[in-house]
Motif scaffolding. Structure first.
Motif, PDB file in Angstrom:
ATOM      1  N   ALA B 275       0.748  -1.192  -0.146  1.00  7.28           N
ATOM      2  CA  ALA B 275       0.036  -0.093  -0.095  1.00  7.28           C
ATOM      3  C   ALA B 275       0.929   1.363  -0.182  1.00  7.28           C
ATOM      4  O   ALA B 275       0.511   2.152  -0.750  1.00  7.28           O
ATOM      5  CB  ALA B 275      -0.904  -0.017   1.168  1.00  7.28           C
ATOM      6  N   VAL B 276       2.107   1.424   0.960  1.00  3.59           N
ATOM      7  CA  VAL B 276       2.568   2.598   1.052  1.00  3.59           C
ATOM      8  C   VAL B 276       3.520   2.543  -0.325  1.00  3.59           C
ATOM      9  O   VAL B 276       3.909   3.535  -0.850  1.00  3.59           O
ATOM     10  CB  VAL B 276       3.501   2.436   2.400  1.00  3.59           C
ATOM     11  CG1 VAL B 276       4.636   1.781   2.294  1.00  3.59           C
ATOM     12  CG2 VAL B 276       3.619   3.751   2.636  1.00  3.59           C
ATOM     13  N   SER B 277       4.133   1.399  -0.777  1.00  2.96           N
ATOM     14  CA  SER B 277       4.622   1.684  -2.089  1.00  2.96           C
ATOM     15  C   SER B 277       3.695   2.144  -3.290  1.00  2.96           C
ATOM     16  O   SER B 277       4.103   2.814  -3.981  1.00  2.96           O
ATOM     17  CB  SER B 277       5.290   0.115  -2.499  1.00  2.96           C
ATOM     18  OG  SER B 277       6.046  -0.170  -1.315  1.00  2.96           O
ATOM     19  N   GLY B 278       2.492   1.588  -3.379  1.00  2.90           N
ATOM     20  CA  GLY B 278       1.722   1.822  -4.168  1.00  2.90           C
ATOM     21  C   GLY B 278       1.467   3.367  -4.020  1.00  2.90           C
ATOM     22  O   GLY B 278       1.059   4.153  -4.949  1.00  2.90           O
ATOM     23  N   LEU B 279       1.498   4.031  -2.888  1.00  6.10           N
ATOM     24  CA  LEU B 279       1.146   5.195  -2.765  1.00  6.10           C
ATOM     25  C   LEU B 279       2.531   6.033  -3.276  1.00  6.10           C
ATOM     26  O   LEU B 279       2.180   7.367  -3.803  1.00  6.10           O
ATOM     27  CB  LEU B 279       0.957   5.802  -1.151  1.00  6.10           C
ATOM     28  CG  LEU B 279       0.438   7.069  -1.137  1.00  6.10           C
ATOM     29  CD1 LEU B 279      -0.845   7.352  -1.550  1.00  6.10           C
ATOM     30  CD2 LEU B 279       0.401   7.502   0.499  1.00  6.10           C
ATOM     31  N   ALA B 280       3.564   5.458  -2.913  1.00  2.00           N
ATOM     32  CA  ALA B 280       4.686   6.234  -3.432  1.00  2.00           C
ATOM     33  C   ALA B 280       4.815   6.322  -4.858  1.00  2.00           C
ATOM     34  O   ALA B 280       5.147   7.342  -5.672  1.00  2.00           O
ATOM     35  CB  ALA B 280       6.289   5.448  -3.134  1.00  2.00           C
ATOM     36  N   ILE B 281       4.263   5.300  -5.697  1.00  4.17           N
ATOM     37  CA  ILE B 281       4.142   5.348  -7.010  1.00  4.17           C
ATOM     38  C   ILE B 281       3.074   6.147  -7.554  1.00  4.17           C
ATOM     39  O   ILE B 281       3.491   7.213  -8.389  1.00  4.17           O
ATOM     40  CB  ILE B 281       3.666   4.024  -7.481  1.00  4.17           C
ATOM     41  CG1 ILE B 281       4.859   2.971  -7.226  1.00  4.17           C
ATOM     42  CG2 ILE B 281       3.111   3.928  -8.928  1.00  4.17           C
ATOM     43  CD1 ILE B 281       4.487   1.315  -7.449  1.00  4.17           C
ATOM     44  N   THR B 282       1.909   6.440  -6.824  1.00  2.00           N
ATOM     45  CA  THR B 282       0.895   7.433  -7.168  1.00  2.00           C
ATOM     46  C   THR B 282       1.294   8.781  -6.909  1.00  2.00           C
ATOM     47  O   THR B 282       1.215   9.562  -7.838  1.00  2.00           O
ATOM     48  CB  THR B 282      -0.186   7.083  -6.221  1.00  2.00           C
ATOM     49  OG1 THR B 282      -0.564   5.667  -6.308  1.00  2.00           O
ATOM     50  CG2 THR B 282      -1.371   7.957  -6.572  1.00  2.00           C
ATOM     51  N   LEU B 283       2.136   8.966  -5.834  1.00  3.23           N
ATOM     52  CA  LEU B 283       2.611  10.352  -5.725  1.00  3.23           C
ATOM     53  C   LEU B 283       3.667  10.893  -6.707  1.00  3.23           C
ATOM     54  O   LEU B 283       3.575  11.875  -7.220  1.00  3.23           O
ATOM     55  CB  LEU B 283       2.803  10.501  -4.141  1.00  3.23           C
ATOM     56  CG  LEU B 283       1.909  10.552  -3.035  1.00  3.23           C
ATOM     57  CD1 LEU B 283       2.371  10.575  -1.818  1.00  3.23           C
ATOM     58  CD2 LEU B 283       0.792  11.307  -3.439  1.00  3.23           C
ATOM     59  N   PHE B 284       4.719  10.168  -6.839  1.00  6.88           N
ATOM     60  CA  PHE B 284       6.015  10.456  -7.332  1.00  6.88           C
ATOM     61  C   PHE B 284       6.367   9.858  -8.682  1.00  6.88           C
ATOM     62  O   PHE B 284       6.873  10.346  -9.614  1.00  6.88           O
ATOM     63  CB  PHE B 284       7.256  10.415  -6.339  1.00  6.88           C
ATOM     64  CG  PHE B 284       7.048  10.857  -4.950  1.00  6.88           C
ATOM     65  CD1 PHE B 284       7.372  12.427  -5.178  1.00  6.88           C
ATOM     66  CD2 PHE B 284       6.450  10.206  -3.915  1.00  6.88           C
ATOM     67  CE1 PHE B 284       7.401  13.067  -3.917  1.00  6.88           C
ATOM     68  CE2 PHE B 284       6.448  11.043  -2.732  1.00  6.88           C
ATOM     69  CZ  PHE B 284       6.815  12.334  -2.659  1.00  6.88           C
ATOM     70  N   LEU B 285       5.886   8.697  -8.886  1.00  5.27           N
ATOM     71  CA  LEU B 285       6.144   7.729 -10.051  1.00  5.27           C
ATOM     72  C   LEU B 285       5.173   7.752 -10.933  1.00  5.27           C
ATOM     73  O   LEU B 285       5.122   6.772 -12.027  1.00  5.27           O
ATOM     74  CB  LEU B 285       6.773   6.338  -9.693  1.00  5.27           C
ATOM     75  CG  LEU B 285       7.882   6.286  -8.986  1.00  5.27           C
ATOM     76  CD1 LEU B 285       8.248   4.836  -8.538  1.00  5.27           C
ATOM     77  CD2 LEU B 285       9.206   6.940  -9.398  1.00  5.27           C
ATOM     78  N   GLY B 286       4.161   8.795 -10.987  1.00 11.89           N
ATOM     79  CA  GLY B 286       3.168   8.939 -11.973  1.00 11.89           C
ATOM     80  C   GLY B 286       2.422   7.839 -12.046  1.00 11.89           C
ATOM     81  O   GLY B 286       1.558   7.461 -13.296  1.00 11.89           O
ATOM     82  N   GLY B 287       1.923   6.864 -10.788  1.00 15.33           N
ATOM     83  CA  GLY B 287       0.759   6.040 -10.913  1.00 15.33           C
ATOM     84  C   GLY B 287       1.019   5.011 -11.834  1.00 15.33           C
ATOM     85  O   GLY B 287       2.010   4.494 -12.418  1.00 15.33           O
TER      86      GLY B 287
END
Lengths: 202, 395
Positions: B275-287
């Motif tokens: 979940a927290v990696s997914g949020l990092a992706i969503t926030l910084f790595l363009g989802g």
């Protein structure tokens, strides 16, 4: 600078990770049931009984002296003497064990029984795949399961077995010479008398 | 064709709902739709959990020049199944002195919020369970509930090690929550929205070959790294696995758990990491957006899960590399380094927002962050006595 060590560490583990795929030498794991390392010369697991010749019951070196039973620290050996005797390697009549049991679940592989045995009858095995589904029955080994030929002993501990064989052969030769000398010398001359002790000085 | 493939799951759900509505009243449409999304998400992430446990053991093995599990099935692929069967058939031991109710509830309190947090992650175009206006806030709110679970587990077990683990966990999670949220706030400042879907949309698009991902800006990069570190601490991952600390407090807060409850803790921890990696992706790595313009035909969910797997691989790599921190190192790192740096990052993000586009704002923001990083790092290193340690009582 802060974080430099982390980068270095990551590079190191990364190198290990990739290296394990490209350099098979890195992987030290032995895939056990398929691959095996040869046991070292000094390997030992549990004791077994050595016999000479082809018939294990005739050739068993054990004379049921029960020294090992007495010396065994965890008391895992159980011996019952038989009433009948059988000749040993020299030809002398000796007792033989009627029952010889070793409880592997108790044995601690200390090798003391091997060290105290005056007849080189008990030696350490290298067999280690002894798991069974019956912890009471199958871990208590009887005489028939314990008896293994001298050739097997040569196979697992060549140097040690050669030394034991040489010693036994020497003893046998000595005993033979002695009986011959006895037979020959009975009529010729009595044994030389003991040298008298030197008088105590002073 | 690419469009169709991208929306295949969305279309399938619509068809299924339409078919189901022939049998149930129309008012259920929304509930059915939500339930279908939830079921898919549960299955997908549970499968990912199974895969990750295997990949982690394999990866760690390779890092240590071992094979890792390779006995169950081809390449050890069925290892998670064997582990699952083992966990299910184990005896469930509850200490006599434990607080039975709390001890029972704790694993559930961990698993439920981490799955709830997944609800606001857009795993693909039009693929999010609920598009909340305050999605990010919801994520952090439910994420904070895991701390409660950890403390419940540690306290109810009535074991000194588990209580120590729980106390460490509380100290750690609360400390790292601050930089975690502060580094996420920069993205909110830029996107002007708390909705995760909107945040991804902001990052869609390309200038030349470069995507508009936040990680490709100075404040984004700093924020991403801060977020990752804080995320590792939140998920109790190495090198921040003090609450578990096998070698010092045995297993920390879940020492008294066995069988399926233990497996639930394991599951919760991994899903929390996802979940927290997914949020990092969503926030910084363009989802779910593609990294390059000419690979946009690849379905969006593929990109999301590829990024997720890469982040997980990175976390495994870090776990195989770094030793565990000491408690005081952990705390001083959070409060003396992460917190000031994330505050300065907020400033950098503000400058980036209001300075005119061009090289100057790049240079200005990068310099500000680099100076802060070096300065804070140096002060952190200098305070510490890195010379020979003296022991007061041990010698």
């Amino acid at each position: 600078m802060l974080g430099e060590g982390i980068i270095k560490g990551l590079a190191e583990t990364g190198r290990n990770f990739l290296g394990s795929y490209f350099e098979p030498d890195r992987l030290v794991t032995v895939q056990y049931p398929e691959e095996r390392l040869p046991a070292p010369e000094t390997a030992r697991t549990f004791p077994f009984l050595v016999y000479d010749g082809d018939d294990w019951q005739k050739g068993l070196r054990c004379v049921a002296c029960q020294i090992c039973e007495k010396e065994c620290p965890p008391q895992c050996i159980y011996i019952v003497k038989d009433i009948t005797k059988k000749p040993d390697y020299i030809g002398k009549l000796q007792f033989q064990p009627k029952v010889f049991d070793i409880d592997l679940s108790v044995c601690m592989s200390c090798q003391i029984c091997v060290e105290v045995c005056p007849f080189d009858a008990i030696k350490m095995d290298v067999e280690f795949e002894l798991s069974t589904t019956d912890r009471f029955g199958r871990l208590l080994l009887h005489k028939a399961e314990l008896a293994k030929p001298n050739e097997y002993y040569h196979k697992i501990h060549p140097a040690e077995a050669a030394e034991v064989d040489a010693r036994l052969a020497a003893e046998k030769a000595k005993a033979l010479a002695k009986t011959q000398a006895d037979a020959a010398g009975k009529s010729v001359s009595p044994k030389p008398a003991l040298k008298p002790l030197a008088p105590a000085s002073g | 064709m690419a469009e169709k493939l991208d929306q295949i799951f969305v279309q399938a759900k619509h068809e299924l709902v339409r078919w189901l509505l022939c049998h149930v009243p129309g008012a259920w449409a929304e509930v059915l739709s939500a339930l279908l999304s939830i079921a898919t998400l549960l299955v997908a992430f549970a499968a990912l959990f199974a895969l990750t446990t295997l990949l982690e053991r394999k990866g760690l093995g390779r890092i240590q020049n071992r094979y890792g599990p390779n006995r169950v099935g081809p390449f050890g692929l069925l290892q998670p199944v064997a582990d699952g069967i083992k966990a299910l058939t184990k005896e469930d031991v509850v200490p006599r002195a434990a607080d039975q109710v709390v001890h029972f509830i704790a694993p559930l309190v961990l698993v439920v919020p981490v799955f709830l947090a997944l609800a606001v992650l857009p795993v693909g175009r039009n693929m999010v369970v609920v598009d909340l206006d305050a999605g990010l806030l919801f994520f952090f709110a439910v994420g904070a509930a895991t701390e409660l679970s950890v403390f419940m587990a540690g306290w109810s077990s009535r074991n000194k090690y588990s209580l120590l683990g729980a106390m460490r966990a509380i100290a750690q999670m609360i400390s790292y929550e601050v930089p975690l949220i502060l580094s996420a706030v920069t993205v909110v400042m830029m996107a002007g929205s708390l909705s995760t879907v909107r945040i991804v949309e902001v990052q869609a698009g390309f200038s030349g070959w470069l995507p508009h991902w936040h990680v490709l800006t100075p404040w984004g990069l700093a924020g991403f790294l801060l977020f990752l570190i804080a995320a590792a601490a939140e998920a109790n991952r190495c090198p921040f696995d003090l609450p578990e600390g096998e070698s010092e407090i045995i297993a920390g807060y879940y020492i008294e758990y066995s069988g399926f409850k233990f497996a639930l803790f394991f599951l919760g921890e991994y899903i929390g990491l996802f979940a927290v990696s997914g949020l990092a992706i969503t926030l910084f790595l363009g989802g779910w957006t593609a990294p390059l313009p000419f690979v946009q035909w690849v379905p969006s969910y593929v990109w999301f899960f590829l990024k997720l797997l890469s982040l997980i691989a990175f976390f495994i790599w870090v776990r195989g590399t770094l030793p565990r921190l000491r408690m005081d190192q952990l705390m001083s790192f959070a409060w003396k380094f992460m917190l000031p740096l994330s505050l300065i990052n907020l400033l950098a993000a503000g400058l980036w927002r209001f300075l005119p586009e061009g090289l100057t704002r790049w240079a200005f923001c990068s310099l500000l962050l680099a100076a802060a990083y070096i300065g804070l790092g140096r002060s952190l290193v200098q305070r510490r006595n890195l010379g020979r340690r003296t022991y007061r009582f041990a010698e």
